[in-house]
Design a protein around this motif. Structure first.
Motif, PDB file in Angstrom:
ATOM      1  N   LYS A 125     -69.295   3.546 -93.712  1.00 32.64           N
ATOM      2  CA  LYS A 125     -68.958   4.408 -92.577  1.00 32.64           C
ATOM      3  C   LYS A 125     -69.792   5.683 -92.583  1.00 32.64           C
ATOM      4  O   LYS A 125     -70.128   6.232 -91.533  1.00 32.64           O
TER       5      LYS A 125
ATOM      6  N   ARG B  36     -73.032  13.943 -97.083  1.00 27.53           N
ATOM      7  CA  ARG B  36     -72.312  12.725 -96.683  1.00 27.53           C
ATOM      8  C   ARG B  36     -71.454  12.204 -97.829  1.00 27.53           C
ATOM      9  O   ARG B  36     -70.338  11.718 -97.612  1.00 27.53           O
TER      10      ARG B  36
ATOM     11  N   GLU C 170     -77.525  14.145 -86.607  1.00 27.18           N
ATOM     12  CA  GLU C 170     -77.066  12.880 -87.182  1.00 27.18           C
ATOM     13  C   GLU C 170     -75.653  12.987 -87.748  1.00 27.18           C
ATOM     14  O   GLU C 170     -74.909  12.004 -87.775  1.00 27.18           O
TER      15      GLU C 170
ATOM     16  N   PRO D  21     -72.034  13.061 -84.928  1.00 26.17           N
ATOM     17  CA  PRO D  21     -71.235  11.869 -84.577  1.00 26.17           C
ATOM     18  C   PRO D  21     -70.334  11.405 -85.714  1.00 26.17           C
ATOM     19  O   PRO D  21     -69.251  10.860 -85.467  1.00 26.17           O
ATOM     20  N   ILE D  22     -70.752  11.631 -86.954  1.00 26.15           N
ATOM     21  CA  ILE D  22     -69.922  11.246 -88.095  1.00 26.15           C
ATOM     22  C   ILE D  22     -68.647  12.083 -88.123  1.00 26.15           C
ATOM     23  O   ILE D  22     -67.550  11.562 -88.334  1.00 26.15           O
TER      24      ILE D  22
ATOM     25  N   LYS E  62     -67.307  13.581 -85.517  1.00 23.62           N
ATOM     26  CA  LYS E  62     -66.516  13.151 -84.362  1.00 23.62           C
ATOM     27  C   LYS E  62     -65.747  11.867 -84.653  1.00 23.62           C
ATOM     28  O   LYS E  62     -64.611  11.685 -84.194  1.00 23.62           O
ATOM     29  N   SER E  63     -66.357  10.979 -85.418  1.00 23.97           N
ATOM     30  CA  SER E  63     -65.725   9.684 -85.694  1.00 23.97           C
ATOM     31  C   SER E  63     -64.441   9.841 -86.501  1.00 23.97           C
ATOM     32  O   SER E  63     -63.550   8.995 -86.422  1.00 23.97           O
ATOM     33  N   LEU E  64     -64.326  10.930 -87.255  1.00 26.12           N
ATOM     34  CA  LEU E  64     -63.101  11.151 -88.021  1.00 26.12           C
ATOM     35  C   LEU E  64     -61.905  11.279 -87.097  1.00 26.12           C
ATOM     36  O   LEU E  64     -60.846  10.691 -87.333  1.00 26.12           O
TER      37      LEU E  64
ATOM     38  N   ASN F  15     -61.736  10.196 -84.041  1.00 26.35           N
ATOM     39  CA  ASN F  15     -61.537   8.908 -83.371  1.00 26.35           C
ATOM     40  C   ASN F  15     -60.715   7.959 -84.229  1.00 26.35           C
ATOM     41  O   ASN F  15     -60.053   7.050 -83.707  1.00 26.35           O
ATOM     42  N   GLU F  16     -60.762   8.143 -85.542  1.00 25.92           N
ATOM     43  CA  GLU F  16     -59.987   7.308 -86.458  1.00 25.92           C
ATOM     44  C   GLU F  16     -58.592   7.873 -86.713  1.00 25.92           C
ATOM     45  O   GLU F  16     -57.849   7.340 -87.535  1.00 25.92           O
TER      46      GLU F  16
END
Length: 271
Positions: free
Chosen positions: A131, A152, A182, A185-186, A188-190, A192-193
């Motif tokens: 991920k 990361r 880069e 979006p990572i 933001k994805s948190l 979203n989850e």
């Protein structure tokens, strides 16, 4: 809307939190709420007390007064391990991976919080690594990573604990503009989850693009809150953090906030 509904919407509530170190009031009567499922930013100038506040929330230090309420429970002064087991975890501004361990082994440390069996922890750690876009570095020693991939890895270690609320302490610090783009979006994805994010950040481009709400600290006190555009137009924030010239430029961006400069020294600080 009744009071109980409002309370249920907040995963975190700080009630007049204060902390003094050798006569210096690092955090002074700070109160605010973080809504469940939100991405909220905490900004402020050098020495404002932001990282200290994170330490108070996560249990690394105890407040002199006030309360930390997480999911309706008073966790004031609870140790970090207990808080992490309940879904509240944090990253650190200075990234320090476990020396002599691979990326996979680093992430598996966090996974062991909920997976006692080694094989299960490693399997879950591998999922988190993918991920975070670290799969090509899975078996590298953590010390071999660039700063961007160490960031990361720091985030992956925290995610492996299966957080419901994650405190991100300058996850974008030290990255170049491409690496920031880069990483956005990572982050933001948190959300979203289903993970709630409270982040300390000094890259204003990211704050303007990511945060739904912003809290501003200065000399340990909360001086402003609102949307990113609102706080950049607040006179107290202008004086304490942005400087009049920068604030004037930000006002000019308005709705085009996504076009903010990627790097501006007047928008960066530590502490």
């Amino acid at each position: 809307m009744n009071v109980s509904t409002v309370m249920d919407d907040n995963i975190l509530s700080l009630n007049t939190i204060s902390k003094t170190f050798v006569g210096l009031k690092a955090v002074s009567d700070v109160s605010f709420n973080v809504a469940s499922g939100s991405l909220t930013a905490l900004i402020g100038p050098n020495g404002a007390g932001k990282t200290t506040l994170f330490a108070l929330i996560s249990g690394f230090i105890k407040p002199d007064s006030g309360k930390v309420i997480y999911k309706g429970e008073d966790i004031t002064g609870h140790p970090p391990f207990d808080n992490a087991s309940k879904g509240l975890t944090r990253t650190f501004q200075i990234v320090q991976p476990f020396a002599g361990q691979t990326v996979l082994e680093n992430v598996a440390v966090g996974a062991h919080l909920h997976h006692s069996k080694r094989s299960h922890a490693l399997e879950y750690a591998q999922d988190v690594i993918e991920k975070m876009g670290l799969q090509t570095h899975t078996h590298k020693q953590s010390g071999e990573l660039t700063i961007a991939f160490r960031k990361r890895l720091e985030l992956a270690k925290a995610l492996a604990t299966k957080p419901q609320l994650i405190l991100l302490d300058e996850v974008l610090a030290g990255l170049n503009p491409r690496e920031i783009q880069e990483m956005i979006p990572i982050v933001k994805s948190l959300v979203n989850e289903g993970i709630t994010v409270l982040m300390i950040e000094h890259v204003m481009q990211a704050v303007m693009n990511l945060a739904e709400k912003v809290f501003v600290l200065d000399h340990g006190s909360l001086i402003a809150e609102g949307t990113p555009v609102e706080v950049t137009q607040n006179e107290l924030v202008i004086e304490a953090y942005l400087g009049k010239g920068t604030a004037a430029r930000l006002k000019g961006y308005g709705a085009k906030s996504a076009s903010l400069p990627e790097s501006n020294d007047s928008l960066r600080s530590n502490g």
